[in-house]
Design an enzyme around this catalytic site. Structure first.
Site, mmCIF file in Angstrom:
data_model
loop_
_atom_site.group_PDB
_atom_site.id
_atom_site.type_symbol
_atom_site.label_atom_id
_atom_site.label_comp_id
_atom_site.label_asym_id
_atom_site.label_seq_id
_atom_site.Cartn_x
_atom_site.Cartn_y
_atom_site.Cartn_z
ATOM 1 N N TYR A 148 0.859 -1.148 0.080
ATOM 2 C CA TYR A 148 0.105 -0.059 0.048
ATOM 3 C C TYR A 148 0.839 1.329 0.230
ATOM 4 O O TYR A 148 0.681 2.126 -0.684
ATOM 5 C CB TYR A 148 -0.816 0.038 1.141
ATOM 6 C CG TYR A 148 -1.781 1.050 1.348
ATOM 7 C CD1 TYR A 148 -3.117 1.145 0.469
ATOM 8 C CD2 TYR A 148 -1.589 2.250 1.845
ATOM 9 C CE1 TYR A 148 -4.036 2.331 0.770
ATOM 10 C CE2 TYR A 148 -2.494 3.399 2.243
ATOM 11 C CZ TYR A 148 -3.728 3.525 1.179
ATOM 12 O OH TYR A 148 -4.408 4.382 1.393
ATOM 13 N N LYS A 152 1.026 4.090 -2.981
ATOM 14 C CA LYS A 152 0.771 5.621 -2.599
ATOM 15 C C LYS A 152 2.105 6.286 -3.016
ATOM 16 O O LYS A 152 1.934 7.591 -3.394
ATOM 17 C CB LYS A 152 0.463 5.689 -1.267
ATOM 18 C CG LYS A 152 -0.972 5.111 -0.966
ATOM 19 C CD LYS A 152 -2.150 5.731 -1.929
ATOM 20 C CE LYS A 152 -3.529 5.210 -1.611
ATOM 21 N NZ LYS A 152 -4.489 5.655 -2.830
HETATM 22 P P1 NAP Z 1 -13.923 3.793 1.185
HETATM 23 O O1 NAP Z 1 -14.797 4.659 2.223
HETATM 24 O O2 NAP Z 1 -13.652 2.381 1.455
HETATM 25 O O3 NAP Z 1 -14.142 4.197 -0.302
HETATM 26 C C1 NAP Z 1 -13.536 3.444 -1.342
HETATM 27 C C2 NAP Z 1 -14.149 3.621 -2.689
HETATM 28 O O4 NAP Z 1 -13.450 3.179 -3.797
HETATM 29 C C3 NAP Z 1 -15.554 3.121 -2.749
HETATM 30 O O5 NAP Z 1 -16.472 4.128 -3.300
HETATM 31 C C4 NAP Z 1 -15.499 1.800 -3.433
HETATM 32 O O6 NAP Z 1 -16.727 1.718 -4.127
HETATM 33 C C5 NAP Z 1 -14.466 2.272 -4.610
HETATM 34 N N1 NAP Z 1 -13.585 1.037 -5.163
HETATM 35 C C6 NAP Z 1 -13.057 0.141 -4.371
HETATM 36 N N2 NAP Z 1 -12.644 -0.557 -5.181
HETATM 37 C C7 NAP Z 1 -13.118 -0.489 -6.501
HETATM 38 C C8 NAP Z 1 -12.924 -0.856 -7.728
HETATM 39 N N3 NAP Z 1 -12.362 -2.264 -8.019
HETATM 40 N N4 NAP Z 1 -13.398 -0.265 -8.889
HETATM 41 C C9 NAP Z 1 -14.020 0.647 -8.726
HETATM 42 N N5 NAP Z 1 -14.211 1.419 -7.372
HETATM 43 C C10 NAP Z 1 -13.625 0.803 -6.222
HETATM 44 O O7 NAP Z 1 -12.218 4.492 1.267
HETATM 45 P P2 NAP Z 1 -11.792 5.907 1.184
HETATM 46 O O8 NAP Z 1 -11.103 6.012 2.600
HETATM 47 O O9 NAP Z 1 -13.158 6.900 0.983
HETATM 48 O O10 NAP Z 1 -10.572 5.943 0.336
HETATM 49 C C11 NAP Z 1 -10.627 6.803 -0.755
HETATM 50 C C12 NAP Z 1 -9.009 6.976 -1.061
HETATM 51 O O11 NAP Z 1 -8.380 7.522 0.157
HETATM 52 C C13 NAP Z 1 -8.257 5.663 -1.384
HETATM 53 O O12 NAP Z 1 -7.300 6.009 -2.290
HETATM 54 C C14 NAP Z 1 -7.570 5.382 -0.099
HETATM 55 O O13 NAP Z 1 -6.437 4.826 -0.409
HETATM 56 C C15 NAP Z 1 -7.295 7.091 0.175
HETATM 57 N N6 NAP Z 1 -6.776 7.025 1.645
HETATM 58 C C16 NAP Z 1 -7.800 6.911 2.673
HETATM 59 C C17 NAP Z 1 -7.240 7.205 3.954
HETATM 60 C C18 NAP Z 1 -8.227 6.928 5.061
HETATM 61 O O14 NAP Z 1 -7.790 6.816 6.277
HETATM 62 N N7 NAP Z 1 -9.501 6.732 4.772
HETATM 63 C C19 NAP Z 1 -6.077 7.701 4.185
HETATM 64 C C20 NAP Z 1 -5.133 8.272 3.223
HETATM 65 C C21 NAP Z 1 -5.753 7.862 1.747
HETATM 66 P P3 NAP Z 1 -17.502 0.149 -4.795
HETATM 67 O O15 NAP Z 1 -17.185 -0.532 -3.411
HETATM 68 O O16 NAP Z 1 -18.993 0.753 -4.909
HETATM 69 O O17 NAP Z 1 -16.886 -0.176 -5.887
#
Ligand code: NAP
Length: 264
Positions: A148, A152
């Site tokens: 991961y 990133k």
């Molecule tokens: P989340 O709430 O789990 O949302 C993830 C989203 O990605 C969902 O809309 C999911 O929708 C979509 N997704 C997952 N697999 C997919 C696929 N194969 N094809 C198309 N869409 C897909 O997570 P989040 O925290 O919002 O994450 C968003 C971004 O922020 C990610 O890149 C993550 O690495 C990054 N991030 C998160 C955090 C944190 O602490 N939350 C911190 C730093 C960075 P479906 O299931 O409907 O496909």
């Protein structure tokens, strides 16, 4: 920015991007796998913000689905002026002992899809002389905790390189690197957050507002919150040996990036 295309719009940060962009009067294209959630969101956005919301259900790890999203970025009908490469997932496994197919899916989602969609968007936007690409990285990209972190880190360096190549074209590239943010990410990835310090948590609303403000200013590296600006500065200054040692503490990892060793 005209129409904005947001991947991972069905939940978490992507859902928040969709709301803030629609509220700022942008038409939106909503991409994720869960068509029902996207359709419900599209109706809500249209009713609340009076914008047009298209649903493009796609699994970005599927090459055919990815091509349909790429085709939407090439289209001159309601051209996409902002691409938000946000979709991502946590992979709660050790690399050596883990499932390689799951690793490949994570790479396809957080690296390959970002590359393909950025390529299509950058070409189309440069031809129009305007546009912006926002890639969602992570503070985890500054440490060394599993694939991961590697994904990133790739997103960060790739976006910086893209911004250099696009200089003077009217198109910008920004990478936002959030710390722990309250979304569905940890639950979906079966990541235990019980030991995360309360002070480390960010709200999706604040992260998205900061990222979009930085896009509007043409900032390349965006780190929401003073706390994580300080953490990122420390991580950049620290010897890599110290950063690697920190990576051994699984419980202290931003957004559940997985350490290869767990001292518990
Ligand atoms: P989340 O709430 O789990 O949302 C993830 C989203 O990605 C969902 O809309 C999911 O929708 C979509 N997704 C997952 N697999 C997919 C696929 N194969 N094809 C198309 N869409 C897909 O997570 P989040 O925290 O919002 O994450 C968003 C971004 O922020 C990610 O890149 C993550 O690495 C990054 N991030 C998160 C955090 C944190 O602490 N939350 C911190 C730093 C960075 P479906 O299931 O409907 O496909």
């Amino acid at each position: 920015m005209g129409t904005a295309l947001v991947t991972g719009a069905s939940a978490g940060l992507g859902l928040e991007f969709a709301w803030q962009l629609a509220t700022a009067r942008h038409d939106v294209v909503l991409v994720a796998r869960d068509e029902q959630r996207l359709t419900r969101l599209a109706s809500q956005l249209e009713a609340a913000a009076g914008v047009r919301a298209e649903v493009l259900a796609a699994d970005l790890t599927d090459r055919g689905d990815l091509e349909r999203v790429a085709a939407r970025l090439r289209s001159d009908e309601r051209p996409v002026g902002l691409l938000v490469n946000n979709a991502g997932m946590g992979l709660n496994q050790s690399f050596v002992d883990g499932d390689l197919a799951a690793e490949e899916r994570a790479l396809d989602l957080m690296v390959r899809a970002v590359m393909v969609l950025s390529h299509e968007a950058a070409g189309a936007m440069r031809a129009r002389g305007r546009g912006a690409i926002l890639n969602v990285g992570s503070v985890a990209g500054l440490i060394a905790t599993g694939t991961y972190s590697a994904h990133k880190a790739w997103v960060r360096v790739f976006t910086e390189a893209l911004s250099v190549e696009l200089k003077g074209t009217g198109v910008t590239a920004t990478v936002v690197a959030p710390g722990f943010t309250r979304t569905e990410f940890h639950e979906r990835g079966r990541i235990d957050t019980a030991h995360y310090p309360e002070v480390g948590w960010l709200d999706a609303e604040d992260v998205v507002a900061a990222a979009l403000a930085d896009v509007r200013r043409g900032v390349v590296l965006s780190t929401p919150s003073l706390r994580y600006k300080a953490v990122s500065a420390l991580l950049r200054l620290a010897p890599r040996s110290a950063v690697r040692a920190f990576g051994g503490y699984r419980r202290a990892l931003p957004d559940g990036a997985q350490a290869q060793t767990d001292e518990s």
